[in-house]
Design a protein around this motif. Structure first.
Motif, PDB file in Angstrom:
ATOM      1  N   LEU A 171     149.086  83.261  48.015  1.00  0.00           N
ATOM      2  CA  LEU A 171     149.882  84.395  48.720  1.00  0.00           C
ATOM      3  C   LEU A 171     149.332  84.770  50.030  1.00  0.00           C
ATOM      4  O   LEU A 171     149.655  85.478  50.571  1.00  0.00           O
ATOM      5  N   ARG A 172     148.336  83.786  50.559  1.00  0.00           N
ATOM      6  CA  ARG A 172     147.690  84.006  51.746  1.00  0.00           C
ATOM      7  C   ARG A 172     148.307  82.974  52.686  1.00  0.00           C
ATOM      8  O   ARG A 172     148.592  81.755  52.439  1.00  0.00           O
ATOM      9  N   VAL A 173     147.959  83.461  54.076  1.00  0.00           N
ATOM     10  CA  VAL A 173     147.924  82.355  55.145  1.00  0.00           C
ATOM     11  C   VAL A 173     146.899  82.387  56.064  1.00  0.00           C
ATOM     12  O   VAL A 173     146.198  83.364  56.001  1.00  0.00           O
ATOM     13  N   PHE A 174     146.464  80.978  56.501  1.00  0.00           N
ATOM     14  CA  PHE A 174     145.251  80.863  57.124  1.00  0.00           C
ATOM     15  C   PHE A 174     145.593  80.180  58.522  1.00  0.00           C
ATOM     16  O   PHE A 174     146.532  79.719  58.807  1.00  0.00           O
ATOM     17  N   SER A 175     144.474  80.303  59.295  1.00  0.00           N
ATOM     18  CA  SER A 175     144.633  79.666  60.622  1.00  0.00           C
ATOM     19  C   SER A 175     143.514  79.213  61.266  1.00  0.00           C
ATOM     20  O   SER A 175     142.460  79.168  60.736  1.00  0.00           O
ATOM     21  N   VAL A 176     143.493  77.967  61.920  1.00  0.00           N
ATOM     22  CA  VAL A 176     142.502  77.359  62.809  1.00  0.00           C
ATOM     23  C   VAL A 176     142.998  76.845  64.140  1.00  0.00           C
ATOM     24  O   VAL A 176     144.232  76.480  64.203  1.00  0.00           O
ATOM     25  N   PRO A 177     142.023  76.814  65.146  1.00  0.00           N
ATOM     26  CA  PRO A 177     142.783  76.503  66.383  1.00  0.00           C
ATOM     27  C   PRO A 177     142.768  75.107  66.465  1.00  0.00           C
ATOM     28  O   PRO A 177     142.037  74.084  65.911  1.00  0.00           O
ATOM     29  N   ALA A 178     143.775  74.438  67.125  1.00  0.00           N
ATOM     30  CA  ALA A 178     144.058  73.183  66.983  1.00  0.00           C
ATOM     31  C   ALA A 178     143.179  72.501  67.643  1.00  0.00           C
ATOM     32  O   ALA A 178     142.946  71.300  67.463  1.00  0.00           O
ATOM     33  N   GLY A 179     142.361  72.862  68.540  1.00  0.00           N
ATOM     34  CA  GLY A 179     141.066  72.240  69.347  1.00  0.00           C
ATOM     35  C   GLY A 179     140.055  72.013  68.462  1.00  0.00           C
ATOM     36  O   GLY A 179     139.416  70.776  68.597  1.00  0.00           O
ATOM     37  N   VAL A 180     140.033  72.826  67.418  1.00  0.00           N
ATOM     38  CA  VAL A 180     138.965  72.385  66.344  1.00  0.00           C
ATOM     39  C   VAL A 180     139.251  71.003  65.518  1.00  0.00           C
ATOM     40  O   VAL A 180     138.324  70.323  65.381  1.00  0.00           O
ATOM     41  N   MET A 181     140.485  70.794  65.231  1.00  0.00           N
ATOM     42  CA  MET A 181     141.105  69.497  64.620  1.00  0.00           C
ATOM     43  C   MET A 181     140.988  68.505  65.536  1.00  0.00           C
ATOM     44  O   MET A 181     140.686  67.216  65.283  1.00  0.00           O
ATOM     45  N   ARG A 182     141.247  68.828  66.822  1.00  0.00           N
ATOM     46  CA  ARG A 182     141.079  67.601  67.764  1.00  0.00           C
ATOM     47  C   ARG A 182     139.821  66.906  68.044  1.00  0.00           C
ATOM     48  O   ARG A 182     139.508  65.816  68.395  1.00  0.00           O
ATOM     49  N   ASP A 211     128.965  76.685  61.477  1.00  0.00           N
ATOM     50  CA  ASP A 211     129.537  76.193  62.406  1.00  0.00           C
ATOM     51  C   ASP A 211     131.237  75.832  62.570  1.00  0.00           C
ATOM     52  O   ASP A 211     131.963  75.865  63.336  1.00  0.00           O
ATOM     53  N   SER A 212     131.362  75.332  61.182  1.00  0.00           N
ATOM     54  CA  SER A 212     132.648  74.850  60.844  1.00  0.00           C
ATOM     55  C   SER A 212     133.550  75.943  60.069  1.00  0.00           C
ATOM     56  O   SER A 212     134.789  76.173  60.444  1.00  0.00           O
ATOM     57  N   TYR A 213     133.030  76.696  59.219  1.00  0.00           N
ATOM     58  CA  TYR A 213     133.614  77.599  58.224  1.00  0.00           C
ATOM     59  C   TYR A 213     134.275  78.572  59.022  1.00  0.00           C
ATOM     60  O   TYR A 213     135.432  78.968  58.616  1.00  0.00           O
ATOM     61  N   TYR A 214     133.648  79.212  59.860  1.00  0.00           N
ATOM     62  CA  TYR A 214     134.103  80.360  60.586  1.00  0.00           C
ATOM     63  C   TYR A 214     135.094  80.186  61.865  1.00  0.00           C
ATOM     64  O   TYR A 214     135.704  81.174  62.426  1.00  0.00           O
ATOM     65  N   HIS A 215     135.700  78.907  61.992  1.00  0.00           N
ATOM     66  CA  HIS A 215     136.730  78.560  62.937  1.00  0.00           C
ATOM     67  C   HIS A 215     138.058  78.931  62.043  1.00  0.00           C
ATOM     68  O   HIS A 215     139.132  79.257  62.721  1.00  0.00           O
ATOM     69  N   TYR A 216     137.879  78.983  60.799  1.00  0.00           N
ATOM     70  CA  TYR A 216     139.186  79.131  60.062  1.00  0.00           C
ATOM     71  C   TYR A 216     139.267  80.667  59.629  1.00  0.00           C
ATOM     72  O   TYR A 216     138.235  81.270  59.259  1.00  0.00           O
ATOM     73  N   ARG A 217     140.520  81.025  59.927  1.00  0.00           N
ATOM     74  CA  ARG A 217     140.732  82.633  59.564  1.00  0.00           C
ATOM     75  C   ARG A 217     141.689  83.024  58.390  1.00  0.00           C
ATOM     76  O   ARG A 217     142.640  82.332  58.232  1.00  0.00           O
TER      77      ARG A 217
END
Length: 307
Positions: free
Chosen positions: A167-178, A189-195
């Motif tokens: 029931l939730r929505v999350f996000s991450v900068p596309a630059g992190v994926m690139r 360092d990785s975990y907190y890029h996601y919100r």
């Protein structure tokens, strides 16, 4: 561009597949001029992941998808990004060329791709119970819906995602994926890029989602409410800011997919998949597939989603 319907074999079953083919290959450059395309795939071409982690076996490999690679290379000037999900695993894929943001697709020659995992990709065990029509079933699907925002002032995009049974929505900068290093980094360092963006409300489990770049409104299907909802991403994600645009137990039974086209029209597909899976088929004398469309600005007018 024309649509070709063909049949492919998968797990000993014949499955229809709709393929988009350029009307005339010699006119590709003229055809593609001015277009921007995002490829949204249920399952990407290549080796389908098994439940076993086998060293040296790549799920996405050039030798398994040559025709697809040729198509992507031919239209690399207009393909802005590629997304794939629905592997029945808690992962999703975003493909970019890490060295050239103007032509964001994988470096096929080097076969460069990496798998990213995160806690937020998993399903919520408290919200895996679903009911469509008179069918009650339990799914443990993780990340299912992925949507891409328009660029911000720095040219960066945001990837919005959610698990189907959540029931939730999350996000991450596309630059992190690139960025391979950032994407695969372990620990904080990785975990907190996601919100964690917030809670949508009860019974808001969704299959697909899509963000309208013109309005910044995120649309998502409503599996247990037989409908479609919206959220203005400029507002906090909370039940008061999520609006159920339509709910119809017959016509919107299992809304499976939706997209917004370049003209600002929302398209929704419903297909009664749970009835097919759990009741052994579909009644050919009834309507089992429906496609709906409506102008985005008309849909959100007068709602909390209005810009």
């Amino acid at each position: 561009m024309k649509a070709v319907l063909e049949t492919v074999n998968h797990n000993c079953k014949s499955i229809p597949r709709l393929t988009l083919v350029p009307a005339a290959c010699e006119n590709n450059k003229e055809f593609a001029q001015g277009l921007q395309v995002y490829l949204i795939m249920s399952v990407p071409p290549g080796v389908f992941e098994s439940g076993l982690a086998i060293p040296g076996i790549h799920w996405f490999h050039q030798k398994h998808n040559r025709k697809y690679i040729v198509m992507v290379q031919e239209f690399r000037d207009i393909i802005m990004g590629q997304f794939a999900g629905h592997h029945h695993t808690d992962t999703f894929r975003v493909f970019y060329n890490k060295n050239d943001l103007a032509n964001p697709f994988c470096s096929w020659e080097a076969d460069e791709a990496w798998r990213v995992t995160h806690h937020y990709f998993h399903f919520d065990p408290l919200h895996g119970n679903h009911r469509v029509e008179d069918v009650n079933f339990q799914w443990t699907d993780g990340v299912f819906g992925v949507a891409l925002s328009r660029p911000d002032a720095q040219g960066e995009r945001t990837v919005f995602f959610h698990a189907l049974s959540s029931l939730r929505v999350f996000s991450v900068p596309a630059g992190v994926m690139r960025n391979r290093t950032a994407a695969l980094a372990a620990g904080p360092d990785s975990y907190y890029h996601y919100r964690d963006l917030g809670f949508k409300g009860n019974d808001t489990q969704a299959t697909a989602s899509y963000l309208d770049l013109d309005t910044g409104v995120l649309f998502f299907t409503q599996l247990n409410c037989n409908g479609v909802a919206c959220w203005n991403t400029q507002k906090p994600l909370e039940p008061a800011n999520v609006h159920l645009l339509v709910s119809d137990g017959e016509r919107f039974s299992f809304p499976n997919d939706l997209k917004v086209d370049a003209e600002g029209t929302l398209w929704v597909l419903t297909d009664r998949l749970p009835v097919y899976v759990y009741k052994g088929g579909l009644d050919p004398n009834t309507v089992n597939y429906r496609i709906f469309s409506a102008a985005v600005k008309d849909l959100i007018k007068g709602t909390v989603c209005e810009v």
